[in-house]
Design a protein around this motif. Structure first.
Motif, PDB file in Angstrom:
ATOM      1  N   LEU A  52       0.835  -1.200   0.000  1.00  0.00           N
ATOM      2  CA  LEU A  52       0.000   0.000   0.000  1.00  0.00           C
ATOM      3  C   LEU A  52       0.868   1.248   0.000  1.00  0.00           C
ATOM      4  N   GLU A  53       1.932   1.208   0.799  1.00  0.00           N
ATOM      5  CA  GLU A  53       2.816   2.382   0.891  1.00  0.00           C
ATOM      6  C   GLU A  53       3.476   2.691  -0.448  1.00  0.00           C
ATOM      7  N   GLU A  54       3.948   1.629  -1.125  1.00  0.00           N
ATOM      8  CA  GLU A  54       4.608   1.841  -2.424  1.00  0.00           C
ATOM      9  C   GLU A  54       3.620   2.382  -3.450  1.00  0.00           C
ATOM     10  N   LEU A  55       2.412   1.841  -3.403  1.00  0.00           N
ATOM     11  CA  LEU A  55       1.382   2.265  -4.342  1.00  0.00           C
ATOM     12  C   LEU A  55       1.050   3.744  -4.150  1.00  0.00           C
ATOM     13  N   LEU A  56       0.834   4.129  -2.895  1.00  0.00           N
ATOM     14  CA  LEU A  56       0.504   5.531  -2.616  1.00  0.00           C
ATOM     15  C   LEU A  56       1.667   6.448  -2.954  1.00  0.00           C
ATOM     16  N   LYS A  57       2.878   5.958  -2.709  1.00  0.00           N
ATOM     17  CA  LYS A  57       4.069   6.756  -3.034  1.00  0.00           C
ATOM     18  C   LYS A  57       4.133   7.020  -4.547  1.00  0.00           C
ATOM     19  N   ARG A  58       3.840   5.987  -5.358  1.00  0.00           N
ATOM     20  CA  ARG A  58       3.911   6.168  -6.818  1.00  0.00           C
ATOM     21  C   ARG A  58       2.811   7.104  -7.304  1.00  0.00           C
ATOM     22  N   ALA A  59       1.607   6.947  -6.730  1.00  0.00           N
ATOM     23  CA  ALA A  59       0.515   7.858  -7.103  1.00  0.00           C
ATOM     24  C   ALA A  59       0.851   9.283  -6.664  1.00  0.00           C
ATOM     25  N   ASP A  60       1.449   9.400  -5.482  1.00  0.00           N
ATOM     26  CA  ASP A  60       1.827  10.716  -4.965  1.00  0.00           C
ATOM     27  C   ASP A  60       2.920  11.339  -5.823  1.00  0.00           C
ATOM     28  N   ASP A  61       3.840  10.530  -6.297  1.00  0.00           N
ATOM     29  CA  ASP A  61       4.899  11.049  -7.171  1.00  0.00           C
ATOM     30  C   ASP A  61       4.308  11.606  -8.472  1.00  0.00           C
ATOM     31  N   ALA A  62       3.299  10.898  -9.006  1.00  0.00           N
ATOM     32  CA  ALA A  62       2.637  11.386 -10.219  1.00  0.00           C
ATOM     33  C   ALA A  62       1.929  12.709  -9.929  1.00  0.00           C
ATOM     34  N   LEU A  63       1.290  12.786  -8.762  1.00  0.00           N
ATOM     35  CA  LEU A  63       0.615  14.029  -8.355  1.00  0.00           C
ATOM     36  C   LEU A  63       1.641  15.154  -8.200  1.00  0.00           C
ATOM     37  N   TYR A  64       2.769  14.819  -7.601  1.00  0.00           N
ATOM     38  CA  TYR A  64       3.852  15.796  -7.408  1.00  0.00           C
ATOM     39  C   TYR A  64       4.315  16.336  -8.770  1.00  0.00           C
ATOM     40  N   SER A  65       4.416  15.435  -9.765  1.00  0.00           N
ATOM     41  CA  SER A  65       4.807  15.862 -11.115  1.00  0.00           C
ATOM     42  C   SER A  65       3.770  16.817 -11.692  1.00  0.00           C
ATOM     43  N   ALA A  66       2.483  16.512 -11.437  1.00  0.00           N
ATOM     44  CA  ALA A  66       1.415  17.385 -11.951  1.00  0.00           C
ATOM     45  C   ALA A  66       1.539  18.783 -11.357  1.00  0.00           C
ATOM     46  N   LYS A  67       1.856  18.851 -10.064  1.00  0.00           N
ATOM     47  CA  LYS A  67       2.025  20.155  -9.422  1.00  0.00           C
ATOM     48  C   LYS A  67       3.252  20.868  -9.989  1.00  0.00           C
ATOM     49  N   LYS A  68       4.307  20.105 -10.150  1.00  0.00           N
ATOM     50  CA  LYS A  68       5.579  20.690 -10.591  1.00  0.00           C
ATOM     51  C   LYS A  68       5.490  21.183 -12.044  1.00  0.00           C
ATOM     52  N   GLU A  69       4.681  20.512 -12.842  1.00  0.00           N
ATOM     53  CA  GLU A  69       4.560  20.904 -14.253  1.00  0.00           C
ATOM     54  C   GLU A  69       3.615  22.083 -14.460  1.00  0.00           C
ATOM     55  N   GLY A  70       3.069  22.596 -13.379  1.00  0.00           N
ATOM     56  CA  GLY A  70       2.262  23.801 -13.513  1.00  0.00           C
ATOM     57  C   GLY A  70       0.870  23.707 -12.936  1.00  0.00           C
ATOM     58  N   ARG A  71       0.515  22.620 -12.306  1.00  0.00           N
ATOM     59  CA  ARG A  71      -0.792  22.445 -11.652  1.00  0.00           C
ATOM     60  C   ARG A  71      -1.938  22.403 -12.674  1.00  0.00           C
ATOM     61  N   ASN A  72      -3.127  22.167 -12.128  1.00  0.00           N
ATOM     62  CA  ASN A  72      -4.350  22.109 -12.942  1.00  0.00           C
ATOM     63  C   ASN A  72      -4.162  21.160 -14.122  1.00  0.00           C
ATOM     64  N   ARG A  73      -3.644  19.978 -13.852  1.00  0.00           N
ATOM     65  CA  ARG A  73      -3.411  19.003 -14.925  1.00  0.00           C
ATOM     66  C   ARG A  73      -3.416  17.580 -14.379  1.00  0.00           C
ATOM     67  N   VAL A  74      -3.448  16.644 -15.318  1.00  0.00           N
ATOM     68  CA  VAL A  74      -3.448  15.225 -14.962  1.00  0.00           C
ATOM     69  C   VAL A  74      -2.135  14.613 -15.423  1.00  0.00           C
ATOM     70  N   VAL A  75      -1.482  13.886 -14.551  1.00  0.00           N
ATOM     71  CA  VAL A  75      -0.222  13.222 -14.926  1.00  0.00           C
ATOM     72  C   VAL A  75      -0.304  11.751 -14.548  1.00  0.00           C
TER      73      VAL A  75
END
Lengths: 101, 173
Positions: free
Chosen positions: A73-96
Motif C-alpha cells: 500500500l505504501e509503495e502504491l501511494l508513493k507512486r501515485a503521490d509522485d505522479a501528483l507531485y509531477s502534476a504540481k511541478k509541471e504547472g498544476r491544474n493538470r493530470v499526470v
C-alpha cells in the motif's frame, strides 16, 4: 467526483485537501479521460462562500496502475503521490500518469 | 487492472473549508504539546516563535490559544510569512505552501536554521520535512523524519517517536 465514477470504484478524502479514487478494473486511457473531466468540472464550478462571494479552485491529479502481487500500500501511494507531485511541478491544474499512455 | 488516482486541491485557503474546526484546534494545540518532547539547539531569543508560511488555516486560533501560554518557558509569538527570509528566528514553521519547489526551499532553510518544520501535506516527511501532521479520529497521525530532525540539530524524544505512525530513519549501511 462521485458522479464521475462507477459503483465499483472507491473515492475517499485522505488528507486536508487531498482525495483518492481507486478504480477497479480500470483502463489507463479511460481513467485519464475521467480525471480530465473531473479537473475541468472543478475548474469551471464556482464555489459560494458564506459571504455569498464566489471563487474558483483548480486541482492536480496523478495516477498509477497497481502492480499485482508486487505493490505494498505504501509503495502504491508513493507512486501515485509522485505522479501528483509531477502534476504540481509541471504547472498544476493538470493530470499526470506515472506511465506513458 | 486497478488504478489509483490522487487528487489535490490547489487553492490553499480551501483547506479551511475541508479541515474541520476540531482538526484545526488539534493542530494548533499540537505545537505546544509536541514541544515538550523536542529539544532545540540553544537560541538566545526571548520568545518562542511559531511561523505560518503562506495561507493561514488557523484564522485567529493561535493568537487566542497562546496569548497567555508559554512554550519552553518562553512567551509565544505567532508570525505569518510569505517569504523565506521572514522565517528567521522561528522555532517552528508550519508550512501550507503548495508550490513544491518553494516547499523544498523552505524545508532546506528550516533544516539549516534548526527550525522544526511541520506540515499536513502528504509526502512532506518523505521530502525532508520533520513532522507530517494529520489526525484520524481525533488522534494525531504523525510521520516523523528523524533523519531530517537530527540533520537540523533538533532532538525528538523517544516518547514522541513511539507514537508516530511512521518514523523515517537514516538507512543503516
Amino acid at each position: 467526483m462521485l458522479e464521475s465514477i462507477r459503483k465499483s470504484d472507491l473515492a475517499a478524502r485522505v488528507g486536508g485537501e487531498e482525495f483518492l479514487i481507486l478504480f477497479d478494473n480500470g483502463n489507463p486511457k479511460v481513467v485519464y479521460e475521467i480525471a480530465q473531466r473531473i479537473r475541468q468540472r472543478v475548474e469551471t464550478t464556482p464555489i459560494k462562500t458564506a459571504n455569498a462571494d464566489f471563487f474558483h479552485v483548480s486541482i492536480s491529479l496523478g495516477f498509477c496502475s497497481v502492480i499485482p502481487n508486487n505493490d505494498t500500500l505504501e509503495e502504491l501511494l508513493k507512486r501515485a503521490d509522485d505522479a501528483l507531485y509531477s502534476a504540481k511541478k509541471e504547472g498544476r491544474n493538470r493530470v499526470v500518469s506515472e506511465n506513458i499512455l | 487492472m486497478k488504478i489509483v488516482l490522487f487528487i489535490s486541491v490547489l487553492f490553499g485557503s480551501l483547506m479551511s473549508l475541508y479541515a474541520s474546526d476540531e482538526e484545526r484546534n488539534l493542530q494548533a494545540v499540537f505545537f505546544s504539546k509536541s514541544a515538550k518532547f523536542i529539544e532545540w539547539p540553544q537560541k538566545n531569543q526571548e520568545k518562542f516563535v511559531i511561523t505560518i508560511i503562506d495561507d493561514n488555516p488557523f484564522e485567529n486560533i493561535l493568537e487566542e490559544l497562546y496569548e497567555d501560554k508559554q512554550i519552553n518557558s518562553k512567551h509565544v509569538e505567532i508570525r505569518y510569512a510569505k517569504k523565506i527570509e521572514e522565517l528567521s528566528g522561528s522555532d517552528i514553521v508550519y508550512i501550507t505552501v503548495k508550490n513544491p519547489d518553494f516547499m523544498q526551499e523552505i524545508i532546506a532553510y528550516a533544516q539549516a536554521n534548526s527550525i522544526l518544520s511541520i506540515s499536513p501535506q502528504r509526502g512532506f516527511a518523505q521530502r525532508g520535512g520533520i513532522i507530517q501532521l494529520g489526525f484520524v479520529a481525533r488522534r494525531a497521525h504523525l510521520i516523523i523524519n528523524h533523519e531530517a530532525s537530527l540533520a537540523s540539530g533538533i532532538k525528538i524524544s523517544s516518547s514522541l517517536l513511539a507514537i508516530a505512525a511512521q518514523v523515517i530513519q537514516k538507512d543503516k549501511k
